[in-house]
Motif scaffolding. Structure first.
Motif, PDB file in Angstrom:
ATOM      1  N   GLU A 151      14.855   6.113   4.477  1.00 48.70           N
ATOM      2  CA  GLU A 151      16.126   5.749   5.093  1.00 48.70           C
ATOM      3  C   GLU A 151      15.900   5.200   6.497  1.00 48.70           C
ATOM      4  N   LYS A 152      16.544   4.071   6.773  1.00 48.08           N
ATOM      5  CA  LYS A 152      16.525   3.474   8.106  1.00 48.08           C
ATOM      6  C   LYS A 152      17.985   3.280   8.495  1.00 48.08           C
ATOM      7  N   ARG A 153      18.324   3.875   9.607  1.00 49.88           N
ATOM      8  CA  ARG A 153      19.714   3.917  10.030  1.00 49.88           C
ATOM      9  C   ARG A 153      20.520   4.531   8.896  1.00 49.88           C
ATOM     10  N   GLU A 154      21.433   3.814   8.301  1.00 49.17           N
ATOM     11  CA  GLU A 154      22.235   4.420   7.230  1.00 49.17           C
ATOM     12  C   GLU A 154      21.947   3.805   5.872  1.00 49.17           C
ATOM     13  N   ARG A 155      20.850   3.037   5.775  1.00 54.34           N
ATOM     14  CA  ARG A 155      20.458   2.442   4.492  1.00 54.34           C
ATOM     15  C   ARG A 155      19.340   3.262   3.870  1.00 54.34           C
ATOM     16  N   ARG A 156      19.543   3.633   2.625  1.00 53.14           N
ATOM     17  CA  ARG A 156      18.572   4.450   1.909  1.00 53.14           C
ATOM     18  C   ARG A 156      18.087   3.686   0.674  1.00 53.14           C
ATOM     19  N   VAL A 157      16.752   3.635   0.503  1.00 49.07           N
ATOM     20  CA  VAL A 157      16.173   2.953  -0.651  1.00 49.07           C
ATOM     21  C   VAL A 157      15.140   3.840  -1.338  1.00 49.07           C
ATOM     22  N   ASN A 158      14.900   3.537  -2.596  1.00 47.34           N
ATOM     23  CA  ASN A 158      13.850   4.195  -3.347  1.00 47.34           C
ATOM     24  C   ASN A 158      12.517   3.715  -2.770  1.00 47.34           C
ATOM     25  N   ALA A 159      11.706   4.631  -2.285  1.00 45.23           N
ATOM     26  CA  ALA A 159      10.436   4.270  -1.638  1.00 45.23           C
ATOM     27  C   ALA A 159       9.395   3.780  -2.641  1.00 45.23           C
ATOM     28  N   LYS A 160       9.702   3.857  -3.929  1.00 41.71           N
ATOM     29  CA  LYS A 160       8.789   3.355  -4.947  1.00 41.71           C
ATOM     30  C   LYS A 160       9.100   1.902  -5.309  1.00 41.71           C
ATOM     31  N   SER A 161      10.081   1.321  -4.635  1.00 38.36           N
ATOM     32  CA  SER A 161      10.496  -0.055  -4.885  1.00 38.36           C
ATOM     33  C   SER A 161      10.060  -0.963  -3.733  1.00 38.36           C
ATOM     34  N   ILE A 162       9.191  -1.916  -4.018  1.00 33.61           N
ATOM     35  CA  ILE A 162       8.720  -2.830  -2.976  1.00 33.61           C
ATOM     36  C   ILE A 162       9.876  -3.658  -2.430  1.00 33.61           C
ATOM     37  N   MET A 163      10.772  -4.106  -3.281  1.00 30.86           N
ATOM     38  CA  MET A 163      11.900  -4.924  -2.818  1.00 30.86           C
ATOM     39  C   MET A 163      12.836  -4.112  -1.923  1.00 30.86           C
ATOM     40  N   GLY A 164      13.095  -2.878  -2.313  1.00 28.11           N
ATOM     41  CA  GLY A 164      13.938  -2.018  -1.482  1.00 28.11           C
ATOM     42  C   GLY A 164      13.310  -1.773  -0.126  1.00 28.11           C
ATOM     43  N   LEU A 165      12.033  -1.494  -0.140  1.00 26.24           N
ATOM     44  CA  LEU A 165      11.311  -1.214   1.097  1.00 26.24           C
ATOM     45  C   LEU A 165      11.301  -2.427   2.022  1.00 26.24           C
ATOM     46  N   LEU A 166      11.001  -3.593   1.485  1.00 32.03           N
ATOM     47  CA  LEU A 166      10.972  -4.809   2.294  1.00 32.03           C
ATOM     48  C   LEU A 166      12.358  -5.158   2.837  1.00 32.03           C
ATOM     49  N   SER A 167      13.404  -4.798   2.095  1.00 29.78           N
ATOM     50  CA  SER A 167      14.764  -5.114   2.541  1.00 29.78           C
ATOM     51  C   SER A 167      15.146  -4.371   3.823  1.00 29.78           C
ATOM     52  N   LEU A 168      14.445  -3.289   4.127  1.00 24.74           N
ATOM     53  CA  LEU A 168      14.730  -2.533   5.346  1.00 24.74           C
ATOM     54  C   LEU A 168      14.076  -3.159   6.584  1.00 24.74           C
ATOM     55  N   GLU A 226       0.835  -1.212   0.000  1.00 22.29           N
ATOM     56  CA  GLU A 226       0.000   0.000   0.000  1.00 22.29           C
ATOM     57  C   GLU A 226       0.863   1.254   0.000  1.00 22.29           C
ATOM     58  N   PHE A 227       1.951   1.229   0.778  1.00 22.72           N
ATOM     59  CA  PHE A 227       2.856   2.375   0.847  1.00 22.72           C
ATOM     60  C   PHE A 227       3.477   2.647  -0.522  1.00 22.72           C
ATOM     61  N   VAL A 228       3.952   1.597  -1.199  1.00 22.44           N
ATOM     62  CA  VAL A 228       4.566   1.753  -2.517  1.00 22.44           C
ATOM     63  C   VAL A 228       3.543   2.259  -3.531  1.00 22.44           C
ATOM     64  N   GLN A 229       2.312   1.769  -3.469  1.00 18.27           N
ATOM     65  CA  GLN A 229       1.268   2.271  -4.365  1.00 18.27           C
ATOM     66  C   GLN A 229       1.052   3.764  -4.148  1.00 18.27           C
ATOM     67  N   THR A 230       1.078   4.184  -2.895  1.00 18.54           N
ATOM     68  CA  THR A 230       0.916   5.603  -2.579  1.00 18.54           C
ATOM     69  C   THR A 230       2.093   6.414  -3.120  1.00 18.54           C
ATOM     70  N   THR A 231       3.313   5.929  -2.908  1.00 17.82           N
ATOM     71  CA  THR A 231       4.488   6.684  -3.393  1.00 17.82           C
ATOM     72  C   THR A 231       4.469   6.802  -4.903  1.00 17.82           C
ATOM     73  N   ASN A 232       3.997   5.762  -5.587  1.00 19.01           N
ATOM     74  CA  ASN A 232       3.972   5.791  -7.050  1.00 19.01           C
ATOM     75  C   ASN A 232       2.916   6.731  -7.613  1.00 19.01           C
ATOM     76  N   SER A 233       2.036   7.244  -6.773  1.00 11.63           N
ATOM     77  CA  SER A 233       1.046   8.213  -7.251  1.00 11.63           C
ATOM     78  C   SER A 233       1.624   9.630  -7.328  1.00 11.63           C
ATOM     79  N   PHE A 234       2.871   9.794  -6.894  1.00  6.61           N
ATOM     80  CA  PHE A 234       3.534  11.097  -6.925  1.00  6.61           C
ATOM     81  C   PHE A 234       4.649  11.129  -7.966  1.00  6.61           C
TER      82      PHE A 234
END
Length: 84
Positions: free
Chosen positions: A36-53, A21-29
């Motif tokens: 970013e969590k701690r020192e890892r930064r991911v593209n918030a439009k990527s489900i795989m990146g988001l889940l990796s955190l 749901e979060f990725v669907q929301t980000t993709n509407s922009f």
């Protein structure tokens, strides 16, 4: 560019369903959006990146948005993450 620190309140965090749901929301922009969590930064439009955190409820993350609709994007995403 807007940067905002947020305590994740959505249960159980950004796991499968809520992450989708979060990725669907980000993709509407049009803006570029990063999470970013701690020192890892991911593209918030990527489900795989988001889940990796592996973001769980109660953790603090940083949202960054840059683009024409950055203010609206940050506002809506913060609302999403803070819903209980």
């Amino acid at each position: 560019m807007i940067e905002k620190r947020v305590v994740v309140k959505v249960e159980p965090g950004l796991q499968a369903r809520s992450a989708s749901e979060f990725v669907q929301t980000t993709n509407s922009f049009a803006s570029e959006i990063f999470l970013e969590k701690r020192e890892r930064r991911v593209n918030a439009k990527s489900i795989m990146g988001l889940l990796s955190l592996a973001i769980t409820s109660g953790e603090t993350i940083t949202l960054t948005a840059e683009g024409a609709d950055e203010e609206e994007a940050i506002e809506r995403l913060v609302d999403f993450l803070e819903k209980t």
